[in-house]
Motif scaffolding. Structure first.
Motif, PDB file in Angstrom:
ATOM      1  N   ALA A 150      -4.062  -7.796  -3.222  1.00  0.00           N
ATOM      2  CA  ALA A 150      -3.367  -6.918  -4.194  1.00  0.00           C
ATOM      3  C   ALA A 150      -4.232  -5.565  -4.204  1.00  0.00           C
ATOM      4  CB  ALA A 150      -3.582  -7.352  -5.816  1.00  0.00           C
ATOM      5  N   LEU A 151      -5.425  -5.569  -3.967  1.00  0.00           N
ATOM      6  CA  LEU A 151      -6.571  -4.355  -3.580  1.00  0.00           C
ATOM      7  C   LEU A 151      -6.182  -3.972  -2.241  1.00  0.00           C
ATOM      8  CD1 LEU A 151      -9.911  -5.375  -4.748  1.00  0.00           C
ATOM      9  CD2 LEU A 151      -8.654  -3.256  -5.555  1.00  0.00           C
ATOM     10  N   ALA A 152      -5.734  -4.602  -1.169  1.00  0.00           N
ATOM     11  CA  ALA A 152      -5.404  -4.132   0.134  1.00  0.00           C
ATOM     12  C   ALA A 152      -4.206  -3.524   0.103  1.00  0.00           C
ATOM     13  CB  ALA A 152      -5.474  -5.438   0.858  1.00  0.00           C
ATOM     14  N   ALA A 153      -3.060  -4.016  -0.946  1.00  0.00           N
ATOM     15  CA  ALA A 153      -1.972  -3.487  -0.989  1.00  0.00           C
ATOM     16  C   ALA A 153      -1.923  -1.854  -1.156  1.00  0.00           C
ATOM     17  CB  ALA A 153      -0.926  -4.105  -1.925  1.00  0.00           C
ATOM     18  N   HIS A 154      -2.939  -1.250  -1.863  1.00  0.00           N
ATOM     19  CA  HIS A 154      -3.285  -0.079  -2.169  1.00  0.00           C
ATOM     20  C   HIS A 154      -3.940   0.463  -1.003  1.00  0.00           C
ATOM     21  CE1 HIS A 154      -1.978  -0.520  -6.309  1.00  0.00           C
ATOM     22  NE2 HIS A 154      -2.689  -1.497  -6.229  1.00  0.00           N
ATOM     23  N   ALA A 155      -3.406   0.334   0.265  1.00  0.00           N
ATOM     24  CA  ALA A 155      -4.096   0.955   1.462  1.00  0.00           C
ATOM     25  C   ALA A 155      -4.328   2.344   1.716  1.00  0.00           C
ATOM     26  CB  ALA A 155      -2.957   0.544   2.580  1.00  0.00           C
ATOM     27  N   SER A 156      -3.792   3.278   0.981  1.00  0.00           N
ATOM     28  CA  SER A 156      -3.970   4.394   0.872  1.00  0.00           C
ATOM     29  C   SER A 156      -5.222   5.117   0.214  1.00  0.00           C
ATOM     30  CB  SER A 156      -2.750   5.617   0.166  1.00  0.00           C
ATOM     31  OG  SER A 156      -2.894   5.368  -1.151  1.00  0.00           O
ATOM     32  N   GLN A 157      -5.787   4.078  -0.624  1.00  0.00           N
ATOM     33  CA  GLN A 157      -7.072   4.348  -1.508  1.00  0.00           C
ATOM     34  C   GLN A 157      -8.177   3.566  -0.655  1.00  0.00           C
ATOM     35  OE1 GLN A 157      -6.673   6.829  -3.653  1.00  0.00           O
ATOM     36  NE2 GLN A 157      -4.703   6.639  -2.654  1.00  0.00           N
ATOM     37  N   GLY A 158      -7.969   2.816   0.241  1.00  0.00           N
ATOM     38  CA  GLY A 158      -8.931   1.991   1.098  1.00  0.00           C
ATOM     39  C   GLY A 158     -10.307   2.504   1.035  1.00  0.00           C
ATOM     40  N   GLU A 159     -10.377   3.894   1.599  1.00  0.00           N
ATOM     41  CA  GLU A 159     -11.761   4.379   1.406  1.00  0.00           C
ATOM     42  C   GLU A 159     -12.547   4.246   0.178  1.00  0.00           C
ATOM     43  OE1 GLU A 159     -13.480   8.970   2.073  1.00  0.00           O
ATOM     44  OE2 GLU A 159     -11.936   8.447   2.928  1.00  0.00           O
ATOM     45  N   ASN A 160     -11.809   4.349  -0.855  1.00  0.00           N
ATOM     46  CA  ASN A 160     -12.507   4.352  -2.067  1.00  0.00           C
ATOM     47  C   ASN A 160     -12.661   2.737  -2.909  1.00  0.00           C
ATOM     48  OD1 ASN A 160     -12.479   7.179  -2.373  1.00  0.00           O
ATOM     49  ND2 ASN A 160     -10.395   6.996  -2.817  1.00  0.00           N
ATOM     50  N   ILE A 161     -11.823   1.742  -2.124  1.00  0.00           N
ATOM     51  CA  ILE A 161     -12.220   0.556  -2.671  1.00  0.00           C
ATOM     52  C   ILE A 161     -12.944  -0.253  -1.794  1.00  0.00           C
ATOM     53  CG2 ILE A 161     -10.591  -1.578  -2.898  1.00  0.00           C
ATOM     54  CD1 ILE A 161      -8.109   0.179  -3.286  1.00  0.00           C
ATOM     55  N   PHE A 162     -14.409  -0.168  -2.461  1.00  0.00           N
ATOM     56  CA  PHE A 162     -15.515  -0.856  -1.638  1.00  0.00           C
ATOM     57  C   PHE A 162     -15.425  -2.183  -1.303  1.00  0.00           C
ATOM     58  CE2 PHE A 162     -19.178  -3.560  -2.975  1.00  0.00           C
ATOM     59  CZ  PHE A 162     -20.015  -3.222  -1.952  1.00  0.00           C
ATOM     60  N   PHE A 163     -14.707  -3.024  -2.309  1.00  0.00           N
ATOM     61  CA  PHE A 163     -14.585  -4.477  -2.242  1.00  0.00           C
ATOM     62  C   PHE A 163     -13.918  -4.817  -1.024  1.00  0.00           C
ATOM     63  CE2 PHE A 163     -13.869  -3.192  -6.494  1.00  0.00           C
ATOM     64  CZ  PHE A 163     -15.125  -3.503  -7.318  1.00  0.00           C
ATOM     65  N   LEU A 164     -13.218  -4.118  -0.377  1.00  0.00           N
ATOM     66  CA  LEU A 164     -12.484  -4.561   0.778  1.00  0.00           C
ATOM     67  C   LEU A 164     -13.319  -4.639   2.036  1.00  0.00           C
ATOM     68  CD1 LEU A 164      -8.963  -2.315   0.538  1.00  0.00           C
ATOM     69  CD2 LEU A 164      -9.396  -4.801  -0.229  1.00  0.00           C
ATOM     70  N   ARG A 165     -14.393  -3.926   1.971  1.00  0.00           N
ATOM     71  CA  ARG A 165     -15.392  -3.988   3.005  1.00  0.00           C
ATOM     72  C   ARG A 165     -15.983  -5.395   3.261  1.00  0.00           C
ATOM     73  NH1 ARG A 165     -19.115   1.355   1.715  1.00  0.00           N
ATOM     74  NH2 ARG A 165     -17.275   2.700   1.160  1.00  0.00           N
ATOM     75  N   MET A 166     -16.204  -6.205   2.258  1.00  0.00           N
ATOM     76  CA  MET A 166     -16.898  -7.247   2.313  1.00  0.00           C
ATOM     77  C   MET A 166     -16.322  -8.793   2.798  1.00  0.00           C
ATOM     78  SD  MET A 166     -17.328  -8.161  -1.820  1.00  0.00           S
ATOM     79  CE  MET A 166     -17.998  -6.739  -2.279  1.00  0.00           C
TER      80      MET A 166
END
Length: 277
Positions: A226-242
């Motif tokens: 669900a977080l990854a669905a907000h792809a345009s904000q990926g730079e700000n979504i730290f959690f996706l890096r892990m």
């Protein structure tokens, strides 16, 4: 008893907030047959544009960003199996001190009574058994989060409803682990200034003041997606890096403080619907 399904209403400020703080409970309770209602208060226009272009920079089109983020929000809702999405569509107010705080139509400038009346109408329609939103400080001081808190609490006063009410929070022990993980995955992160560090230290609650610990580990993959669905904000979504595995280890428990209750369910509790089923 009625045949009406149990209903959870989460009131959030921006597209992507639903996944960060409550993605686990929204997915878990949907899987358990609970009706899940998401109210998103703003259009997210102060988020990043395509290519990471920032608000105020050349090429940032707030209207286009809002449209893009609406689609991302709908995609996130599909991932989390959210039953009903309601958008209040106020203009995103941006971070503290941004000129957009005071722009005409911004959520921050909207009279609380106006926003609350609209939300109260939705509450009367969906009749939630549980309502979740932010605390008085919007968890970390974002104007729109604070305003979401204000209109939610005011809306409850406008209705005859008596749902269990929760504010999202994070135990200090989890905040410590979160900080360690951020340093692990962001080695080049600058040290915060003393004022910022002091403010961060006030986020969350001592562990023994957290009333509700909901294990959503089994749904952490959905939360990540669900977080990854907000792809345009990926730079700000730290959690996706892990990656999903580490994400599940860190984010598999969602925590809340219960602020209103008529069930008498004992705390600490491990279910937002304790005492209701």
């Amino acid at each position: 008893m009625t045949n009406r399904p149990l209903t959870l209403m989460a009131v959030h400020a921006h597209p992507d907030d639903e996944a960060t703080g409550t993605g686990g409970v929204l997915a878990r309770y949907a899987a358990e047959g609970v009706r899940t209602v998401l109210v998103t208060c703003t259009d997210g226009r102060c988020g990043d544009g395509p290519g990471g272009v920032k608000p105020g920079d050349p090429g940032h089109d707030p209207a286009a960003v809002a449209l893009m983020r609406r689609q991302e929000l709908q995609d996130s809702c599909e991932v989390l199996k959210i039953s009903d999405l309601e958008m209040l569509d106020y203009a995103d107010s941006g971070m503290v001190g941004w000129p957009s705080n005071d722009a005409p139509g911004s959520f921050w400038r909207t009279p609380v009574e106006e926003g609350a009346a609209r939300l109260a109408e939705l509450m009367r329609h969906y009749r939630p058994d549980v309502v979740v939103t932010y605390d008085e400080n919007g968890f970390y001081g974002h104007p729109d989060h604070i305003q979401a808190h204000r209109i939610t609490m005011a809306a409850l006063e406008m209705t005859e409803l008596t749902p269990k009410v929760y504010w999202t929070t994070m135990p200090r022990s989890m905040m410590q682990r979160f900080g360690e993980t951020m340093r692990e995955f962001g080695e080049d992160m600058p040290e915060p200034d003393p004022a910022e560090a002091a403010a961060m230290a006030e986020i969350g609650l001592p562990d023994d003041e957290v009333t509700t610990w909901v294990d959503t580990t089994a749904f952490s993959g959905q939360k990540f997606d669900a977080l990854a669905a907000h792809a345009s904000q990926g730079e700000n979504i730290f959690f996706l890096r892990m990656g999903k595995e580490r994400f599940g280890e860190l984010m598999g428990m969602e925590t809340f403080v219960r602020v209103r209750d008529t069930t008498g369910a004992a705390v600490p509790e491990n279910d937002l619907f304790a005492g209701l089923r």
